[in-house]
Design an enzyme around this catalytic site. Structure first.
Site, PDB file in Angstrom:
ATOM      1  N   ASP A  39     -18.046 -12.905 -12.631  1.00  0.00           N
ATOM      2  CA  ASP A  39     -19.312 -13.608 -12.491  1.00  0.00           C
ATOM      3  C   ASP A  39     -19.661 -13.925 -11.036  1.00  0.00           C
ATOM      4  O   ASP A  39     -18.778 -14.031 -10.179  1.00  0.00           O
ATOM      5  CB  ASP A  39     -19.254 -14.948 -13.232  1.00  0.00           C
ATOM      6  CG  ASP A  39     -19.411 -14.778 -14.741  1.00  0.00           C
ATOM      7  OD1 ASP A  39     -19.274 -13.647 -15.230  1.00  0.00           O
ATOM      8  OD2 ASP A  39     -19.669 -15.798 -15.403  1.00  0.00           O
ATOM      9  N   ASP A  40     -20.930 -14.130 -10.817  1.00  0.00           N
ATOM     10  CA  ASP A  40     -21.525 -14.750  -9.623  1.00  0.00           C
ATOM     11  C   ASP A  40     -21.660 -13.820  -8.424  1.00  0.00           C
ATOM     12  O   ASP A  40     -22.204 -14.212  -7.391  1.00  0.00           O
ATOM     13  CB  ASP A  40     -20.748 -16.001  -9.159  1.00  0.00           C
ATOM     14  CG  ASP A  40     -20.744 -17.112 -10.184  1.00  0.00           C
ATOM     15  OD1 ASP A  40     -21.350 -16.924 -11.254  1.00  0.00           O
ATOM     16  OD2 ASP A  40     -20.135 -18.161  -9.925  1.00  0.00           O
ATOM     17  N   HIS A  47     -26.809 -12.609 -14.762  1.00  0.00           N
ATOM     18  CA  HIS A  47     -26.266 -13.982 -14.712  1.00  0.00           C
ATOM     19  C   HIS A  47     -27.299 -14.919 -14.073  1.00  0.00           C
ATOM     20  O   HIS A  47     -26.939 -15.922 -13.471  1.00  0.00           O
ATOM     21  CB  HIS A  47     -24.945 -13.971 -13.925  1.00  0.00           C
ATOM     22  CG  HIS A  47     -24.107 -15.214 -14.059  1.00  0.00           C
ATOM     23  ND1 HIS A  47     -23.934 -15.884 -15.251  1.00  0.00           N
ATOM     24  CD2 HIS A  47     -23.372 -15.900 -13.148  1.00  0.00           C
ATOM     25  CE1 HIS A  47     -23.131 -16.921 -15.057  1.00  0.00           C
ATOM     26  NE2 HIS A  47     -22.782 -16.965 -13.787  1.00  0.00           N
ATOM     27  N   HIS A  69     -28.351 -19.107 -10.470  1.00  0.00           N
ATOM     28  CA  HIS A  69     -27.311 -19.906 -11.122  1.00  0.00           C
ATOM     29  C   HIS A  69     -27.742 -21.336 -11.483  1.00  0.00           C
ATOM     30  O   HIS A  69     -26.964 -22.285 -11.313  1.00  0.00           O
ATOM     31  CB  HIS A  69     -26.054 -19.960 -10.239  1.00  0.00           C
ATOM     32  CG  HIS A  69     -24.777 -20.011 -11.033  1.00  0.00           C
ATOM     33  ND1 HIS A  69     -24.225 -21.203 -11.468  1.00  0.00           N
ATOM     34  CD2 HIS A  69     -23.956 -19.046 -11.469  1.00  0.00           C
ATOM     35  CE1 HIS A  69     -23.097 -20.944 -12.124  1.00  0.00           C
ATOM     36  NE2 HIS A  69     -22.913 -19.637 -12.151  1.00  0.00           N
ATOM     37  N   TYR A 107     -22.671 -21.580 -16.349  1.00  0.00           N
ATOM     38  CA  TYR A 107     -21.896 -22.682 -16.958  1.00  0.00           C
ATOM     39  C   TYR A 107     -21.751 -22.519 -18.471  1.00  0.00           C
ATOM     40  O   TYR A 107     -21.266 -23.425 -19.144  1.00  0.00           O
ATOM     41  CB  TYR A 107     -22.532 -24.048 -16.651  1.00  0.00           C
ATOM     42  CG  TYR A 107     -23.001 -24.193 -15.227  1.00  0.00           C
ATOM     43  CD1 TYR A 107     -22.075 -24.342 -14.183  1.00  0.00           C
ATOM     44  CD2 TYR A 107     -24.356 -24.135 -14.911  1.00  0.00           C
ATOM     45  CE1 TYR A 107     -22.502 -24.433 -12.870  1.00  0.00           C
ATOM     46  CE2 TYR A 107     -24.788 -24.226 -13.597  1.00  0.00           C
ATOM     47  CZ  TYR A 107     -23.860 -24.371 -12.580  1.00  0.00           C
ATOM     48  OH  TYR A 107     -24.284 -24.459 -11.288  1.00  0.00           O
ATOM     49  N   HIS A 138     -14.175 -14.794 -11.379  1.00  0.00           N
ATOM     50  CA  HIS A 138     -15.289 -14.797 -10.426  1.00  0.00           C
ATOM     51  C   HIS A 138     -14.885 -13.953  -9.217  1.00  0.00           C
ATOM     52  O   HIS A 138     -13.927 -14.301  -8.521  1.00  0.00           O
ATOM     53  CB  HIS A 138     -15.614 -16.221  -9.987  1.00  0.00           C
ATOM     54  CG  HIS A 138     -16.078 -17.089 -11.122  1.00  0.00           C
ATOM     55  ND1 HIS A 138     -15.211 -17.626 -12.041  1.00  0.00           N
ATOM     56  CD2 HIS A 138     -17.332 -17.476 -11.496  1.00  0.00           C
ATOM     57  CE1 HIS A 138     -15.918 -18.322 -12.938  1.00  0.00           C
ATOM     58  NE2 HIS A 138     -17.199 -18.248 -12.624  1.00  0.00           N
TER      59      HIS A 138
HETATM   60 NI    NI Z   1     -21.485 -18.320 -12.816  1.00  0.00          NI
END
Ligand code: NI
Length: 249
Positions: free
Chosen positions: A41-42, A91, A95, A132, A182
């Site tokens: 993620d991210d 995603h 965020h 989240y 991540h």
């Molecule tokens: Ni995230």
């Protein structure tokens, strides 16, 4: 999708050079194989390219839930993800907690990110992961895509430890699990070679999230946290004749 290369006028002996395409999806039966999905993620971020090298060396396909705002600085990396056979997924742009946003902003967060990923990779994502894991019915409706959460949370963003990241990632997964890392944290990327080795020794096959759910109809807006766990696969298939009744599982 990209247009095929135009034919050369007049014709030549050489094939016109075609743009590289992502490999076709694999037909892996996760009802038979012990499948697991690594998800990151991210990103993309400064460690993502190294992660792609690791995954390539290990013959692993993973799923990347990308932030739209990070795509423009790493367009080549996003394109390589797709060409290497990884799944590129959404995603959101920046965020936010989507449950705190009006529906129009949820849609915009997702739509802008779809466009950025498609522009960079040529592939339009089909899955979204709300930041989240925060979602509700209203967000689901606005998102308009299946929402993919996770079943193994390595909490790598909190501990930032190579040894802990490897230990949890190797020992905790069961069949059908979706593992959350991540790729924006260096220790998370550093532990993946060990995780790949360890899970393979445990007999796992690495699949993308869409491969994990192959054959199942994923509904837009619904939330999914894992593929079919082993217990359900066993329960769904009748025992072969002559099997003695065992203890309940
Ligand atoms: Ni995230």
């Amino acid at each position: 999708m990209r247009e095929p290369a135009a034919a050369v006028p007049g014709g030549t002996a050489e094939e016109p050079r075609r743009p590289a395409e992502p490999p076709p999806p694999r037909k892996i039966d996760c009802g038979r194989e012990k499948c697991v999905s690594l998800t990151f993620d991210d990103g993309p971020g400064p460690y993502t390219e190294r992660l792609l090298d690791t995954l390539k060396a290990g013959g692993v396909r993973a799923t990347f839930f990308l932030l739209g705002e990070n795509v423009h600085g790493h367009r080549d990396v996003v394109r390589r993800m797709a060409l290497d056979g990884h799944e590129v997924a959404n995603h959101t742009w920046s965020h936010p907690d989507l449950t705190e946003l009006p529906a129009a902003s949820v849609r915009s967060q997702i739509r802008r990110t779809q466009k950025a990923i498609e522009d960079a990779s040529g592939v339009e994502p089909t899955l979204v992961r709300p930041p989240y894991g925060a979602t509700d019915e209203r967000v689901g409706r606005a998102a308009g895509m299946p929402q993919i959460l996770w079943s193994v949370d390595t909490k790598d963003w909190l501990y930032r430890s190579v040894s802990r990241g490897a230990r949890v990632g190797i020992n905790q997964p069961d069949r059908g699990d979706i593992i959350l890392y991540h790729d924006t944290h260096k220790p998370s990327v550093d532990c993946i070679p060990k995780v790949v080795d360890g899970l393979r020794k445990r007999g796992f096959t690495f699949v993308t999230v869409s491969e994990l759910f192959r054959g199942e109809r994923l509904e837009p807006g619904e939330v999914y946290t894992e593929g079919t766990p082993e217990a359900e696969l066993v329960a769904a298939s009748p025992p072969p004749p002559g099997t003695p009744a065992g203890p309940p599982r």
